[in-house]
Scaffold this motif. Structure first.
Motif, short mmCIF file in Angstrom:
data_model
loop_
_atom_site.label_atom_id
_atom_site.label_comp_id
_atom_site.label_asym_id
_atom_site.label_seq_id
_atom_site.Cartn_x
_atom_site.Cartn_y
_atom_site.Cartn_z
N GLY B 275 1.04 -1.03 0.23
CA GLY B 275 -0.19 -0.09 0.06
C GLY B 275 0.86 0.96 -0.01
O GLY B 275 1.87 1.66 -0.56
N GLY B 276 0.30 2.13 0.88
CA GLY B 276 0.79 3.87 0.43
C GLY B 276 1.81 3.38 1.63
O GLY B 276 3.14 4.22 1.45
N ALA B 366 9.64 5.77 -1.74
CA ALA B 366 10.88 4.49 -2.69
C ALA B 366 9.16 4.63 -4.05
O ALA B 366 9.81 4.01 -5.12
N THR B 367 7.86 5.56 -4.47
CA THR B 367 7.42 5.85 -5.84
C THR B 367 8.77 6.59 -6.44
O THR B 367 8.83 6.17 -7.68
N ALA B 426 2.60 -1.94 -5.69
CA ALA B 426 3.03 -3.57 -6.01
C ALA B 426 4.66 -3.57 -7.23
O ALA B 426 5.22 -4.71 -6.84
N PHE B 427 4.77 -2.38 -7.69
CA PHE B 427 6.36 -2.24 -8.43
C PHE B 427 7.24 -2.97 -8.03
O PHE B 427 8.09 -2.81 -8.33
N PRO B 443 -4.20 -8.19 -13.83
CA PRO B 443 -5.06 -6.86 -14.23
C PRO B 443 -5.54 -6.13 -12.95
O PRO B 443 -6.36 -7.10 -12.10
N HIS B 444 -6.00 -5.12 -12.51
CA HIS B 444 -6.59 -4.88 -11.68
C HIS B 444 -6.03 -4.86 -9.76
O HIS B 444 -7.15 -4.62 -8.97
N GLY B 445 -4.51 -5.43 -9.96
CA GLY B 445 -4.27 -5.84 -8.73
C GLY B 445 -4.15 -4.26 -7.76
O GLY B 445 -4.17 -4.52 -6.71
N ASP B 446 -4.41 -3.08 -8.17
CA ASP B 446 -4.37 -2.00 -7.56
C ASP B 446 -5.61 -2.27 -6.59
O ASP B 446 -5.40 -1.21 -5.76
#
Lengths: 391, 528
Positions: B275-276, B366-367, B426-427, B443-446
């Motif tokens: 998550g964030g 981190a992003t 997730a990246f 797909p749509h994992g976020d």
């Protein structure tokens, strides 16, 4: 002479006693909660060395008897155990000088402190098992053939019982167990009173300070992000047996005991190895598996402790489950149990395993003679001396 | 079957429409302080999609961490009257006895201890003290306490004393919100009572919040029943959720794991949800998260909930990167020659889109490191041109190491397992990890947690002690009871499957006593 026990000591005792419970004895958490409340109300408990007892002093040996599960619902009231001690005094017409634990392993490590707080008596730094065991004849005082009666049992509904006489420890176990079941499978008990001379000769000494010392090391290691298991091994003179994960637990109840086997698969230095441990309430025998070949590596009376690899806290045989990461450690047995008579009571054959006892810590024949006077629950030959326990 | 799943998180409110087992559309909107406006906004954006507007919706399922956050942050809690039935046992350990002082000060309205309760064998410890209960009820009414928790010894085996107490309370103090401990499950009085007390303290907040959810759905002109997800990945009706808000405590993490299972088609895998602010690592078994067996603490209170066994670490897309002489750096990469960096535990959280470099802010997150390293394209890549490649690499290496450690802790089998990476961050999960055979992204994992909410099933559970019965007979009886409960909660009986069976012989108890816990789950009965 007595020394005060601080609340921090009791917090440590709860951790150390659960480890010395070798899988059984019940979690000390509720006892610890009771002590926190008693200390908040101003009660204090003093610890007394067994050496300071006069020969004709009378010592109350206490324990909470019954199923740990029932204890999770019928929460122990700290006054119950004190009432069991008074009941014993009323029956015998004599006053106790101090109270002492039947077993230092698990919840019963805290029971004498609750009684001591209410009665204003000191707690003796000793017990009769040096660990936890499932049956009444598995004590140092039973090995010593001391008198098994009378035993007082108390239920807070006002049911008070005395088993006035029994011809053996086994009969005392059977009669008192029946009463305990009728009381709801939980009873506060005060076992046969012991004289100061008996405690000095047959008690397992300094086990309260030993448990506190182990707990203190575990808590400190967790605080400092150090390895709590290494701390336990160093403090208690133990030996690392295995690191792994629980891959199977099989349980069955027979004759009122929780029996079964847990299988561990190795990690780290034990990768590709397996360990099996059989239990009867407590861990009894551990085998290393090599294919189909099982080789016993540790057995009662050596203490087999299954610990959380991360926190060093104990895992109980009732709650251990698939997937838990565990480290198995052996701690030395009290020397009294390494004698031929001691092994009759608590050696592998007492649990139905046809094995000659061999200690993780070397030959039992090289151990010191049975305790006399100031012995310390400690190691047999070949192992480092225990570093906690002398207070 | 067309269902909308909504996840109300601390940062984002996500919504998805699922039709006939496929994700039709997914949207992400910021969570608003009043929660409701964020749901309205998410549903509005979802409805604008033509597939969504085309047909009726069977159900809206919301997953939220709102109630657990209320306990953790000590907000929105009401004082509770605790009623313990079990004297003369346990008198020295009254309700609230092991609570943190600040939380007890907020939640402790009054404590009453009465005679009654049961033994494990079904006998009464003492007859229920009805007169004492009536006196307590009158006092609760007189003092204006609006919520009560009733706990009786061995109530999971025999709930009658709790029920009689509730009936008296309803007569004497109508309108008081009552929680009965046996509805929350397990054996272990103190932990079960704590759960009931927390639940009662949340009852007013739950009524308000869930009424707000209903308004949001009505405002979006969706005519469908509302469900909330609970800790075990199944749903409860909005009515049940208003009564038992504690059952939603861990639903956020559970939903993301269930969503990951659904999106990947895998029933057994390790799930890493980044998550964030934090990363949760859990293990799927037969499509459900593995449950924790041990005591779970919430806001410092010991409880015994059905909770997934999760390991959480302070690592997320918003984790703040400290470089240079940043003091102690316990999280530093193993490569001692690399730059001295620390990733987390602090995070910019929901301020990511203001404060991160790629969004024009001035905080290295981190992003930003992931964008600089070229593994993901978020915000404005030019704004991280000044980040040295060695720093970006060190951040990713640290993230990898933290995730590897967490995965290793959670793994229960020696071999390498499959890992499903989900969540907005997730990246940060690299393609190759020690102990992992394959990393799967979906797909749509976020929006995996909103998907998990949309697919949630209905369950039933029992946990009881059986005596004088074979193991097979005891398990069969427990299964029948669990199925009955699931059907009563709205499950389609034809789809029910047993998810979990656990049996434990009880030492020292006579009659070959066996404690059996069974959980079954199945699809929601179609409303049409």
């Amino acid at each position: 002479m007595t020394t005060p026990i601080t609340l921090d000591d009791i917090e440590c005792l709860a951790v150390g006693a659960w480890i010395l419970g070798t899988g059984g004895g019940g979690s000390p958490y509720l006892g610890l909660l009771n002590m926190r409340r008693l200390y908040a109300l101003g009660h204090r408990v003093e610890l007394m060395s067994p050496c300071d007892l006069a020969d004709d002093d009378l010592v109350a040996v206490v324990s909470n008897m019954g199923a740990p599960l029932v204890g999770q619902e019928r929460l122990a009231d700290s006054r119950n155990i004190a009432r069991a001690v008074q009941l014993q005094e009323e029956y015998s017409g004599r006053k106790f000088r101090a109270v002492m634990s039947l077993e230092i392993g698990g919840n019963n490590a805290i029971q004498p402190l609750m009684a001591a707080a209410h009665l204003g008596l000191p707690a003796v730094d000793a017990d009769t098992m040096g660990r936890a065991y499932p049956e009444a004849q598995m004590t140092s005082v039973a090995v010593g053939d001391l008198k098994p009666y009378p035993c007082a049992l108390y239920d807070p509904r006002g049911v008070e019982a005395i088993v006035a006489k029994a011809p053996s420890w086994k009969w005392m176990e059977r009669a008192s167990r029946k009463i305990c079941v009728e009381m709801g499978s939980i009873a506060s008990t005060c076992k046969a009173p012991r004289t100061g001379a008996e405690v000095k000769e047959w008690g397992i000494h300094f086990t309260t300070t030993k448990a506190i010392g182990i707990g203190r090391q575990v808590r400190a290691a967790n605080r400092l992000h150090q390895d709590p298991i290494a701390a336990i091994i160093e403090t208690a003179g133990g030996k690392l047996l295995f690191r792994g994960k629980v891959v199977d637990v099989e349980r069955r109840t027979t004759e009122g005991f929780l029996r079964g086997r847990a299988i561990f698969e190795g990690l780290d230095e034990d990768r590709d190895r397996r360990l099996e441990i059989a239990f009867q309430n407590e861990w009894v025998v551990a085998w290393r598996a090599n294919g189909a070949d099982l080789r016993p590596v540790a057995m009662s009376p050596d203490l087999i402790c299954v610990l959380d690899s991360v926190t060093g806290n104990a895992f109980g045989t009732e709650t251990i489950r698939y997937g838990m990461r565990a480290t198995v450690v052996a701690l030395p047995a009290p020397p009294i149990f390494l004698t031929p008579k001691g092994l009759d009571h608590v050696g592998p054959r007492a649990f139905g395993y046809d094995l000659d006892f061999t200690s993780v810590f070397g030959s039992p024949h090289s151990c010191p003679p049975p305790l006399a006077g100031e012995g310390v629950a400690g190691a047999s030959g070949g192992s480092p001396p225990p570093q906690a326990g002398e207070g | 079957m067309r269902r909308i799943g909504v996840d109300v998180g601390g940062t984002n409110t996500d919504a998805v429409l699922l039709a006939d087992g496929c994700v039709v559309h997914a949207v992400k909107t910021p969570t608003t302080p009043d929660v409701t406006a964020g749901i309205v906004a998410a549903l509005d954006r979802l409805r604008r999609h033509k597939e969504v507007a085309r047909g009726a919706i069977d159900a809206v399922v919301i997953g939220t961490t709102h109630f657990v956050n209320a306990v953790v942050t000590r907000q929105g809690l009401a004082p509770v009257a605790a009623i313990r039935i079990g004297l003369p046992t346990g008198a020295s350990l009254p309700p609230f006895c092991d609570w943190p002082a600040d939380l007890a000060a907020l939640a402790q309205g009054a404590v009453f201890m009465l005679e009654g309760g049961h033994d494990y064998d079904g006998r009464e410890i003492m007859p229920f003290d009805a007169d004492g209960m009536r006196r307590a009820a009158r006092e609760i009414c007189a003092r204006g306490i609006a919520a009560a928790a009733i706990s009786a010894v061995f109530a999971p085996l025999d709930p009658r004393h709790e029920e009689r107490a509730a009936a008296i309370l309803a007569e004497e103090a109508p309108g008081v919100a009552v929680t009965l401990s046996h509805e929350l499950g397990r054996i272990g009085l103190l932990e079960r009572e704590n759960a009931a007390l927390l639940n009662a303290a949340l009852s007013a907040l739950a009524r308000r919040t869930i009424a707000g959810f209903r308004e949001a759905i009505a405002a979006s002109r969706i005519a469908a029943p509302l469900y909330l997800t609970q800790n075990d990945g199944t749903v409860m009706s909005a009515e049940t959720a208003m009564r038992l808000p504690v059952m939603s405590f861990a639903s956020g993490a559970t939903n993301s794991m269930r969503g990951a299972a659904f999106l990947s088609g895998m029933a057994d895998a390790i799930v890493v949800d980044v998550g964030g602010t934090s990363t949760d690592v859990g293990q799927l078994r037969r499509g459900f998260p593995r449950e924790a067996n041990s005591v779970v603490e919430i806001g410092g209170v010991r409880t015994l909930f059905r909770m997934p066994d999760l390991y959480s670490i302070a690592l997320g897309g918003g984790s703040i990167v400290a470089t240079g002489n940043a003091g102690v750096s316990p999280a530093r990469g193993r490569d001692a020659s690399g730059p001295d960096i620390r990733v987390g535990p602090e995070s910019v959280g929901y301020r990511l889109t203001d404060t991160a470099l790629v969004f024009g802010g001035s905080t290295l997150t981190a992003t930003d490191a992931a964008v600089a390293a070229g593994i993901v394209d978020i915000g404005d890549r030019r704004k991280v041109a000044a980040v040295p490649p060695a720093v970006a690499e060190a951040v990713l290496r640290t993230a990898k190491q933290k995730i590897e450690d967490a995965v290793d802790r959670m793994k229960t089998e020696a071999g390498d397992g499959t890992l499903i990476a989900v969540g907005g961050g997730a990246f940060l999960v690299p393609e190759r990890l020690a102990g992992v055979s394959k990393v799967i992204r979906v797909p749509h994992g976020d929006c995996a947690n909103a998907v998990g909410a949309a697919i949630a099933q209905i369950s039933g559970e029992t946990d009881q002690v059986y005596r004088e019965m074979s193991r097979a007979a005891a398990i069969a009886r427990a299964e029948a009871q669990a199925r009955e409960r699931a059907v009563a909660a709205g499950a389609d009986p034809a789809t029910l499957a047993t998810v979990d069976v656990e049996d434990m012989p009880l030492a020292y108890l006579p009659g070959n006593a066996l404690r059996v816990r069974v959980r079954v789950a199945g699809e929601m009965r179609s409303t049409s």
